[in-house]
Design an enzyme around this catalytic site. Structure first.
Site, mmCIF file in Angstrom:
data_model
loop_
_atom_site.group_PDB
_atom_site.id
_atom_site.type_symbol
_atom_site.label_atom_id
_atom_site.label_comp_id
_atom_site.label_asym_id
_atom_site.label_seq_id
_atom_site.Cartn_x
_atom_site.Cartn_y
_atom_site.Cartn_z
ATOM 1 N N CYS A 114 40.252 35.150 26.061
ATOM 2 C CA CYS A 114 39.639 36.464 26.041
ATOM 3 C C CYS A 114 40.287 37.363 25.087
ATOM 4 O O CYS A 114 39.679 38.755 24.689
ATOM 5 C CB CYS A 114 39.466 37.120 27.406
ATOM 6 S SG CYS A 114 38.513 36.028 28.599
ATOM 7 N N HIS A 255 37.972 44.431 27.120
ATOM 8 C CA HIS A 255 37.528 42.973 27.349
ATOM 9 C C HIS A 255 36.650 43.096 28.619
ATOM 10 O O HIS A 255 37.177 43.945 29.706
ATOM 11 C CB HIS A 255 38.492 42.069 27.510
ATOM 12 C CG HIS A 255 38.003 40.897 28.042
ATOM 13 N ND1 HIS A 255 36.983 39.971 27.374
ATOM 14 C CD2 HIS A 255 38.447 40.029 28.869
ATOM 15 C CE1 HIS A 255 36.540 39.027 28.061
ATOM 16 N NE2 HIS A 255 37.546 38.943 29.080
ATOM 17 N N ASN A 285 30.822 37.825 31.193
ATOM 18 C CA ASN A 285 31.927 37.806 30.271
ATOM 19 C C ASN A 285 31.930 36.833 29.170
ATOM 20 O O ASN A 285 31.653 35.794 29.544
ATOM 21 C CB ASN A 285 33.328 37.285 31.297
ATOM 22 C CG ASN A 285 34.543 37.432 30.452
ATOM 23 O OD1 ASN A 285 34.594 37.207 29.378
ATOM 24 N ND2 ASN A 285 35.835 36.847 31.382
HETATM 25 O O1 UT7 Z 1 38.316 37.013 31.256
HETATM 26 C C1 UT7 Z 1 39.312 36.332 31.568
HETATM 27 C C2 UT7 Z 1 40.017 36.958 32.783
HETATM 28 N N1 UT7 Z 1 39.346 36.949 33.781
HETATM 29 C C3 UT7 Z 1 39.271 37.869 34.750
HETATM 30 O O2 UT7 Z 1 39.831 38.805 34.422
HETATM 31 C C4 UT7 Z 1 38.725 37.701 36.022
HETATM 32 C C5 UT7 Z 1 39.461 38.063 37.185
HETATM 33 N N2 UT7 Z 1 39.053 37.876 38.613
HETATM 34 C C6 UT7 Z 1 38.152 38.528 39.196
HETATM 35 O O3 UT7 Z 1 37.376 39.130 38.323
HETATM 36 C C7 UT7 Z 1 37.736 38.432 40.453
HETATM 37 O O4 UT7 Z 1 38.944 37.720 41.161
HETATM 38 C C8 UT7 Z 1 36.391 37.483 40.874
HETATM 39 C C9 UT7 Z 1 35.469 38.402 40.396
HETATM 40 C C10 UT7 Z 1 36.683 36.203 40.201
HETATM 41 C C11 UT7 Z 1 36.290 37.240 42.250
HETATM 42 O O5 UT7 Z 1 36.555 38.683 43.093
HETATM 43 P P1 UT7 Z 1 37.444 38.828 44.271
HETATM 44 O O6 UT7 Z 1 37.146 40.005 44.825
HETATM 45 O O7 UT7 Z 1 38.785 38.426 44.042
HETATM 46 O O8 UT7 Z 1 36.975 37.755 45.244
HETATM 47 P P2 UT7 Z 1 37.891 36.597 46.110
HETATM 48 O O9 UT7 Z 1 38.013 35.364 45.027
HETATM 49 O O10 UT7 Z 1 38.922 36.963 46.930
HETATM 50 O O11 UT7 Z 1 36.748 36.209 47.090
HETATM 51 C C12 UT7 Z 1 36.259 37.311 48.157
HETATM 52 C C13 UT7 Z 1 35.301 36.313 49.095
HETATM 53 C C14 UT7 Z 1 35.496 35.002 49.488
HETATM 54 O O12 UT7 Z 1 35.330 34.714 50.861
HETATM 55 P P3 UT7 Z 1 36.230 34.753 52.260
HETATM 56 O O13 UT7 Z 1 37.369 33.882 51.652
HETATM 57 O O14 UT7 Z 1 36.640 36.176 51.995
HETATM 58 O O15 UT7 Z 1 35.177 34.445 53.207
HETATM 59 C C15 UT7 Z 1 35.082 34.124 48.326
HETATM 60 O O16 UT7 Z 1 34.607 32.687 48.954
HETATM 61 O O17 UT7 Z 1 33.953 36.286 48.515
HETATM 62 C C16 UT7 Z 1 33.458 34.770 48.325
HETATM 63 N N3 UT7 Z 1 33.042 34.635 47.054
HETATM 64 C C17 UT7 Z 1 31.733 34.832 46.772
HETATM 65 N N4 UT7 Z 1 30.755 35.236 47.651
HETATM 66 C C18 UT7 Z 1 29.553 35.368 46.977
HETATM 67 C C19 UT7 Z 1 33.705 33.917 45.991
HETATM 68 N N5 UT7 Z 1 32.710 34.051 44.816
HETATM 69 C C20 UT7 Z 1 31.522 34.297 45.300
HETATM 70 C C21 UT7 Z 1 30.051 34.607 44.918
HETATM 71 N N6 UT7 Z 1 29.368 35.114 45.741
HETATM 72 N N7 UT7 Z 1 29.940 34.164 43.735
#
Ligand code: UT7
Length: 334
Positions: A114, A255, A285
């Site tokens: 990125c 980004h 992204n």
């Molecule tokens: O460009 C390169 C660099 N990349 C980035 O900068 C990305 C950085 N990370 C992020 O943008 C975020 O961490 C994500 C968008 C990938 C995830 O968001 P989050 O708020 O960190 O969510 P999480 O991974 O902590 O997940 C929260 C909950 C989980 O459920 P439980 O364990 O709380 O029951 C996940 O299983 O949301 C669930 N979850 C989803 N639910 C519905 C994870 N993905 C999804 C989904 N739809 N697509």
């Protein structure tokens, strides 16, 4: 004697017509539009159905030629930032040169995920600053759909396909163009965002395919925390080095990985939300393409104005991160 700076004299972009909306993704994995919008800011992304990264890049160059009348035969160097090259070799830059008819150019790819566009921009500027070259094409392109597992809700909702490019030429005016940049990397972050197989560590086998090791793996939480800190810290460093306060900056061009990362970065930098370029809602992204895609879209609408101070900032796999300060010199809003 003052340095001969590089400046952006033309821009182009290409986004494929096929839209993959959050509602489409609801049919593929256990997710929903509300979760995706509130957690990431993304509503839809584009998918390149037929063609590779070099095809998208060539279409972005074609767009630049149509808008700015660039003569591709005069391009001397092509640098393509991508993590989805058409193949390991030859370099995508060489294929792009062939496709657009840049017969005089030599080229190479830059792999910094990125942050790829910023790395490539800084590298391209050196060719101009050294006096070695007068026309350097810098492309950011990624066909992320080629390395996404559309059964993995952690990653498939995030990424899209796009290409965008800028032409660098000597600025000719003191104080305009790419004024400063700071780039960083830390390989300790490698395990949090990567593609496990396909390289020399894990060459492709039936086993690597069965284990889905040719798709993106991301530990989103870890990346999230470091992305906010990395982008804000390096942007603040570049602003400080150049005596800029939040009010002096016309546009932050971050980004586009997650709207929450963008908002937190802008807040830490003291930059108002209305001065932040955001198109993640429409494209997701697109990795190396996000920053030049913003620039190319904004200049087309006349919102990027000559003399404005612009801060570009990125964070990505590696980890890699960086920021650049550009004094916008282009008077033509094509
Ligand atoms: O460009 C390169 C660099 N990349 C980035 O900068 C990305 C950085 N990370 C992020 O943008 C975020 O961490 C994500 C968008 C990938 C995830 O968001 P989050 O708020 O960190 O969510 P999480 O991974 O902590 O997940 C929260 C909950 C989980 O459920 P439980 O364990 O709380 O029951 C996940 O299983 O949301 C669930 N979850 C989803 N639910 C519905 C994870 N993905 C999804 C989904 N739809 N697509």
């Amino acid at each position: 004697m003052s340095v001969q700076r590089a400046t952006i004299t033309a821009l182009g972009h290409y986004t494929p017509p096929k839209i993959l909306s959050n509602f489409d993704l609801e049919k593929l994995v256990d997710t929903n539009d509300e979760w995706i919008r509130t957690r990431t800011g993304i509503r839809e992304r584009r998918i390149m159905e037929n063609g590779a990264s070099s095809d998208m890049a060539a279409l972005a160059v074609q767009n630049m030629v149509e808008r700015y009348g660039v003569n591709v035969a005069e391009i001397e160097v092509i640098i393509v930032a991508t993590v989805t090259p058409d193949m390991f070799f030859p370099a995508t830059a060489v294929l792009v040169g062939h496709k657009v008819g840049a017969k005089q150019a030599w080229g190479f790819d830059v792999s910094a995920a990125c942050s790829g566009f910023l790395y490539a921009l800084a590298t391209g500027a050196k060719f101009i600053e050294s006096g070695a070259n007068k026309k350097v094409l810098v492309v950011g392109v990624d066909k992320m759909s080629a390395i996404i597992d559309y059964t993995d809700r952690n990653t498939c909702i995030l990424f899209g396909d796009a290409a965008a490019c800028v032409l660098l030429e000597p600025s000719g005016e003191p104080g305009y163009g790419l004024i400063d940049h700071r780039l960083y990397s830390d390989g300790a972050g490698g395990e949090f965002l990567y593609m496990k197989a396909g390289g020399s560590l894990n060459p492709a086998t039936h086993e690597t395919i069965d284990k889905k090791m040719h798709y993106i793996f991301q530990d989103g939480k870890n990346v999230f925390k470091l992305a906010v800190k990395g982008m804000a810290d390096v942007s603040a460093e570049v602003m400080e080095r150049n005596g800029l306060k939040g009010d002096d900056v016309a546009w932050l061009v971050p980004h586009q990985a997650n709207l929450r990362i963008i908002d937190a970065t802008a807040k830490r930098m003291g930059i108002d939300g209305h001065k932040v370029m955001i198109n993640i809602d429409r494209y997701g992204n697109t990795t190396a393409a996000t920053i030049p895609l913003c620039l190319s879209e904004w200049v087309a609408t006349g919102k990027l104005v000559r003399g404005q101070n612009i801060i570009l900032a990125a964070f990505g796999a590696g980890y890699t991160w960086g920021a650049a300060y550009v004094k916008w010199s282009l008077a033509k809003n094509a």
